[in-house]
Design an enzyme around this catalytic site. Structure first.
Site, PDB file in Angstrom:
ATOM      1  N   HIS A 259      14.483  22.425 -16.519  1.00 28.22           N
ATOM      2  CA  HIS A 259      15.146  23.240 -15.497  1.00 28.22           C
ATOM      3  C   HIS A 259      16.566  22.728 -15.310  1.00 28.22           C
ATOM      4  O   HIS A 259      16.786  21.591 -14.901  1.00 28.22           O
ATOM      5  CB  HIS A 259      14.376  23.144 -14.181  1.00 28.22           C
ATOM      6  CG  HIS A 259      15.025  23.894 -13.053  1.00 28.22           C
ATOM      7  ND1 HIS A 259      15.192  25.263 -13.060  1.00 28.22           N
ATOM      8  CD2 HIS A 259      15.579  23.460 -11.894  1.00 28.22           C
ATOM      9  CE1 HIS A 259      15.795  25.640 -11.950  1.00 28.22           C
ATOM     10  NE2 HIS A 259      16.050  24.561 -11.224  1.00 28.22           N
TER      11      HIS A 259
ATOM     12  N   LYS B 261      23.842  24.182  -9.097  1.00 27.57           N
ATOM     13  CA  LYS B 261      24.028  24.125 -10.552  1.00 27.57           C
ATOM     14  C   LYS B 261      24.649  25.416 -11.088  1.00 27.57           C
ATOM     15  O   LYS B 261      25.621  25.385 -11.846  1.00 27.57           O
ATOM     16  CB  LYS B 261      22.678  23.862 -11.238  1.00 27.57           C
ATOM     17  CG  LYS B 261      22.011  22.567 -10.858  1.00 27.57           C
ATOM     18  CD  LYS B 261      20.742  22.324 -11.642  1.00 27.57           C
ATOM     19  CE  LYS B 261      19.678  23.366 -11.355  1.00 27.57           C
ATOM     20  NZ  LYS B 261      19.186  23.299  -9.954  1.00 27.57           N
TER      21      LYS B 261
ATOM     22  N   ASP C  41      19.232  28.090 -15.667  1.00 29.16           N
ATOM     23  CA  ASP C  41      17.894  28.011 -15.078  1.00 29.16           C
ATOM     24  C   ASP C  41      16.892  27.295 -15.986  1.00 29.16           C
ATOM     25  O   ASP C  41      16.216  26.371 -15.553  1.00 29.16           O
ATOM     26  CB  ASP C  41      17.367  29.401 -14.706  1.00 29.16           C
ATOM     27  CG  ASP C  41      16.110  29.302 -13.849  1.00 29.16           C
ATOM     28  OD1 ASP C  41      16.169  28.636 -12.797  1.00 29.16           O
ATOM     29  OD2 ASP C  41      15.074  29.863 -14.239  1.00 29.16           O
TER      30      ASP C  41
ATOM     31  N   ARG D 111      30.854   3.215  -8.690  1.00 32.61           N
ATOM     32  CA  ARG D 111      32.250   3.573  -8.439  1.00 32.61           C
ATOM     33  C   ARG D 111      33.175   3.208  -9.600  1.00 32.61           C
ATOM     34  O   ARG D 111      34.323   3.645  -9.648  1.00 32.61           O
ATOM     35  CB  ARG D 111      32.736   2.891  -7.152  1.00 32.61           C
ATOM     36  CG  ARG D 111      31.942   3.302  -5.927  1.00 32.61           C
ATOM     37  CD  ARG D 111      32.493   2.691  -4.658  1.00 32.61           C
ATOM     38  NE  ARG D 111      33.848   3.151  -4.376  1.00 32.61           N
ATOM     39  CZ  ARG D 111      34.552   2.760  -3.313  1.00 32.61           C
ATOM     40  NH1 ARG D 111      34.037   1.888  -2.455  1.00 32.61           N
ATOM     41  NH2 ARG D 111      35.770   3.216  -3.115  1.00 32.61           N
TER      42      ARG D 111
END
Length: 312
Positions: free
Chosen positions: A139, A160, A178, A244
């Site tokens: 997915h 998304k 999808d 980071r």
């Protein structure tokens, strides 16, 4: 188990059927290996790979023509089994009468192609490896960004498809939305594509389903793409410590392949399309040997070392 029908192969390569079509049974092909039965033509059938496509070229047929009539009949009867999906003759050669009789007896198709044996073998192997490769569905969304296949995953509603739409508007190409069908065609090579039912379609909540190719043109879509990078979108968690510097490298395992993975936190105000676009560009730089995070770490270490020296 993945399989390809002989009928599908005939349609794909425009093969000509040389024997009685009414007697032909279109069998399943379950292996991408192609057999050239040279040893079998000489009479050695101990390890005959009957479930493979048998490819007869000029070498095999020239040797066959030098056999006695009894040997010719025996070889063709033993080549044609109920397990063999097809026998293919290259260079547009005609099928011997003994081969037609033996093939009709077991309902096996004899096919002909004008291609040379080597080229035909190469094209058949490539086609079968692509269609018989292990497949799974994930997915997510698959986008071609600057030549990098980027698979975007995340929980439902995280954004998304909206991010994919923004990327398409920025000139990148949609592969699947999808559901992404992924095949491992070779070791370390994952190729993704969309299911036929939803190819070129994009679902945007509140807007519905849109056809990307119709709206943005044929240059906005691709049918398949090798996957190079996975990006997982997750809702921003204040308690979680996110990377980071970019020194930590995560991977996701699909079949036998470890795919590089980035986790991108989502919260209002973050431009995900730009972040993912830059992530793809940075991934390309890393593959070229330029790693900004490692360069910064080296500079930092150098500054610290110089500072320690000055103290002494």
């Amino acid at each position: 188990m993945a399989e390809v029908s002989t009928k599908q192969l005939i349609k794909e390569f425009d093969f000509k059927i040389l024997n009685n079509e009414d007697e032909v049974a279109y069998r399943s092909i379950t292996t991408s290996d192609i057999s050239r039965p040279g040893m079998e033509m000489a009479g050695y059938f101990t390890y005959y790979p009957a479930k493979r496509i048998q490819l007869l070229g000029k070498t095999e047929m020239t040797f066959y023509s030098e056999l006695s009539a009894a040997e010719q009949k025996d070889r063709m009867e033993r080549l044609c089994t109920y397990d063999t999906p097809a026998i293919i003759l290259s260079r547009g050669m005609d099928a011997p009468e003994n081969l037609i009789i033996a093939a009709d007896a077991v309902g096996m198709p004899i096919l002909s192609s004008p291609l040379t044996t080597t080229r035909l073998s190469s094209q058949l192997t490539t086609f079968l490896e692509s269609h018989l490769a292990p497949m799974t569905a994930i997915h997510g969304v698959l986008i071609d960004i600057y030549g990098i296949g980027v698979m975007i995953t995340g929980s439902s509603g995280v954004g998304k498809s909206e991010t994919a739409l923004d990327l398409v508007r920025r000139g990148h190409r949609l592969v699947a939305d999808d559901s992404v069908e992924i095949r491992q065609e070779h070791d370390g090579v994952l190729v993704g594509r969309a299911p036929d039912l939803i190819r070129h379609l994009l679902e945007i909540r509140g807007l519905g389903i849109i056809n990307v190719m119709t709206l943005f043109g044929a240059g906005a879509v691709r049918n398949y793409k090798r996957i190079g990078l996975a990006i997982d979108l997750e809702t921003w968690d204040q308690k979680k410590q996110y990377d980071r510097l970019g020194l930590d490298e995560e991977t996701i395992k699909i079949f036998d392949t470890d795919l590089p993975k980035l986790t991108v936190p989502v919260r209002p105000g973050r431009n995900l399309a730009v972040i993912i676009e830059v992530a793809a560009m940075n991934f390309r730089l890393k593959r070229m040997g330029i790693n900004a995070a490692e360069q910064f770490s080296e500079r930092l270490s150098h500054v610290i070392e110089e500072g320690d020296k000055e103290e002494f």
